[in-house]
Design a protein around this motif. Sequence first.
Motif, PDB file in Angstrom:
ATOM      1  N   UNK A 213       7.457  13.502  53.294  1.00 17.29           N
ATOM      2  CA  UNK A 213       8.055  12.047  53.474  1.00 17.29           C
ATOM      3  C   UNK A 213       8.098  11.096  52.353  1.00 17.29           C
ATOM      4  N   UNK A 214       6.849  11.030  51.702  1.00 18.27           N
ATOM      5  CA  UNK A 214       6.632  10.249  50.609  1.00 18.27           C
ATOM      6  C   UNK A 214       7.563  10.626  49.573  1.00 18.27           C
ATOM      7  N   UNK A 215       7.673  12.067  49.221  1.00 18.17           N
ATOM      8  CA  UNK A 215       8.677  12.603  47.958  1.00 18.17           C
ATOM      9  C   UNK A 215       9.953  12.103  48.438  1.00 18.17           C
ATOM     10  N   UNK A 216      10.523  12.431  49.652  1.00 18.90           N
ATOM     11  CA  UNK A 216      11.847  11.975  49.653  1.00 18.90           C
ATOM     12  C   UNK A 216      12.174  10.535  49.811  1.00 18.90           C
ATOM     13  N   UNK A 217      10.954   9.738  50.107  1.00 16.52           N
ATOM     14  CA  UNK A 217      11.342   8.313  50.014  1.00 16.52           C
ATOM     15  C   UNK A 217      11.321   8.025  48.590  1.00 16.52           C
ATOM     16  N   UNK A 218      10.356   8.658  47.752  1.00 19.29           N
ATOM     17  CA  UNK A 218      10.491   7.975  46.038  1.00 19.29           C
ATOM     18  C   UNK A 218      11.686   8.464  45.555  1.00 19.29           C
ATOM     19  N   UNK A 219      12.444   9.808  46.000  1.00 19.47           N
ATOM     20  CA  UNK A 219      13.472  10.104  45.329  1.00 19.47           C
ATOM     21  C   UNK A 219      14.623   9.266  45.723  1.00 19.47           C
ATOM     22  N   UNK A 220      14.861   9.091  47.068  1.00 20.11           N
ATOM     23  CA  UNK A 220      15.519   8.151  47.544  1.00 20.11           C
ATOM     24  C   UNK A 220      15.829   6.936  46.881  1.00 20.11           C
ATOM     25  N   UNK A 221      14.709   6.195  46.686  1.00 19.06           N
ATOM     26  CA  UNK A 221      14.542   5.040  45.924  1.00 19.06           C
ATOM     27  C   UNK A 221      14.579   4.838  44.442  1.00 19.06           C
ATOM     28  N   UNK A 222      14.576   6.286  43.782  1.00 16.39           N
ATOM     29  CA  UNK A 222      14.428   6.273  42.482  1.00 16.39           C
ATOM     30  C   UNK A 222      15.849   5.441  41.860  1.00 16.39           C
ATOM     31  N   UNK A 263      27.229  22.422  39.744  1.00 19.47           N
ATOM     32  CA  UNK A 263      27.237  22.561  41.083  1.00 19.47           C
ATOM     33  C   UNK A 263      27.433  21.062  41.784  1.00 19.47           C
ATOM     34  N   UNK A 264      27.080  19.920  41.104  1.00 15.74           N
ATOM     35  CA  UNK A 264      27.157  18.648  41.677  1.00 15.74           C
ATOM     36  C   UNK A 264      28.044  17.677  40.868  1.00 15.74           C
ATOM     37  N   UNK A 265      29.073  18.549  40.124  1.00 16.70           N
ATOM     38  CA  UNK A 265      30.078  17.353  39.182  1.00 16.70           C
ATOM     39  C   UNK A 265      30.836  16.798  40.213  1.00 16.70           C
ATOM     40  N   UNK A 266      31.026  15.323  39.804  1.00 18.60           N
ATOM     41  CA  UNK A 266      31.578  14.496  40.846  1.00 18.60           C
ATOM     42  C   UNK A 266      31.323  13.982  42.087  1.00 18.60           C
ATOM     43  N   UNK A 267      30.031  14.331  42.530  1.00 18.19           N
ATOM     44  CA  UNK A 267      29.406  13.943  43.489  1.00 18.19           C
ATOM     45  C   UNK A 267      28.484  12.862  43.006  1.00 18.19           C
ATOM     46  N   UNK A 268      28.099  11.767  44.096  1.00 20.85           N
ATOM     47  CA  UNK A 268      27.348  10.757  43.823  1.00 20.85           C
ATOM     48  C   UNK A 268      25.946  11.017  44.297  1.00 20.85           C
ATOM     49  N   UNK A 269      25.061  10.234  43.932  1.00 16.52           N
ATOM     50  CA  UNK A 269      23.813  10.442  44.179  1.00 16.52           C
ATOM     51  C   UNK A 269      23.354  10.526  45.597  1.00 16.52           C
ATOM     52  N   UNK A 270      23.901   9.923  46.592  1.00 18.74           N
ATOM     53  CA  UNK A 270      23.931  10.159  47.925  1.00 18.74           C
ATOM     54  C   UNK A 270      23.927  11.553  48.325  1.00 18.74           C
ATOM     55  N   UNK A 271      24.717  12.496  47.660  1.00 16.17           N
ATOM     56  CA  UNK A 271      24.699  13.985  47.932  1.00 16.17           C
ATOM     57  C   UNK A 271      23.520  14.538  47.084  1.00 16.17           C
ATOM     58  N   UNK A 272      23.319  14.014  45.820  1.00 15.23           N
ATOM     59  CA  UNK A 272      22.357  14.782  44.879  1.00 15.23           C
ATOM     60  C   UNK A 272      20.704  14.632  45.238  1.00 15.23           C
ATOM     61  N   UNK A 273      20.483  13.255  45.610  1.00 16.15           N
ATOM     62  CA  UNK A 273      19.240  12.878  45.821  1.00 16.15           C
ATOM     63  C   UNK A 273      18.527  13.967  47.092  1.00 16.15           C
ATOM     64  N   UNK A 274      19.335  14.090  47.958  1.00 14.25           N
ATOM     65  CA  UNK A 274      18.749  14.578  49.283  1.00 14.25           C
ATOM     66  C   UNK A 274      18.248  16.370  48.638  1.00 14.25           C
TER      67      UNK A 274
END
Length: 331
Positions: A213-222, A263-274
């Motif tokens: 959970x902490x890893x996911x939170x830190x990446x989400x807030x990066x 793989x992630x071209x044209x995608x925002x960080x809302x898709x990339x971070x998870x």
Amino acid sequence: MRVVSGIQPTGDLHLGNLLGAILRWVRMQDEAQCLFFLADLHALTVDVDPGQLAKSVREMAAALIASGIDPAKSILFRQSAIPAHAELAWILQGTARMGWLNRMTQWKDKAGKNKEGASVGLFTYPVLQAADILLYQATHVPVGEDQKQHIELTRDIAIKFNTDFDVELFVPPEPFIGGGTAARVMSLRDGGAKMSKTDPSDMSRINLIDDDDMIAQKIRKAKTDPEPLPDDPALLEGRPEAKNLVGIYGAVTGDSVEQVLARFADQGFGSFKPALAEALIALLKPIRSRLDELRSDTAELDRILADGAARASALGAPTLASAYTAVGLGR
């Protein structure tokens, strides 16, 4: 080929240590004879908590083993368990020159404007570092850009000693380029600064002990920027936070930057971070689990370190004896 490298037992390991050095060490084990040590003598060059140091040595040993360092393949030991490191360092201080040490950029950076208040150890620790390497007749040393100057100094010391005393004792080591590419991992809060355990913000780094959970939170807030990811790596220039997260994803998955962007071209960080968080959790979860097991068995950690010290001591003893003889000291 013999490789020697050390790491100071200060603070918890983080993702930058893992991707930038430790996983490269793990790969090296299949390419060369490796000696890895916990540099607790080097830790004394700055203020240290005596009660914490022994605990930190065990913690770092556990983290290295959990990350894949195999004591059966490599020699893992505590630096201070082998007095030969300090003995050889003193002999080599007669060979090293003040001018050489004055030019060391890390001395200038760490001492800053308070050179008069810095410890002598902080000034001379590159000589101890040279002893760490030369004691074991290391042919190669894995280094990053910030450590190349130290290898050059070690070579200078080795060559001058051999010349001054007309011996062929020390092997001038070469930088080791094996073990694959080491990732340069930057802060999650500032893409222009390296990920560091000294950063006051814990959100700037992923610690090996962080739960899922902490890893996911830190990446989400990066920290990121509002632009989507490009399809061309050149377009990441000027976007340090985006470049950092893409680089981390590639280092974790083994993909190139080009493959990640494809793989992630044209995608925002809302898709990339998870996706990045998922990849990090998959990498770190088994390491964290193994670390928990090792932490609970201090006797086994002590046994591993003692066994490594015995093996390392046997390798280094002939070199130290020859150094004593070369300078005219009877043993």
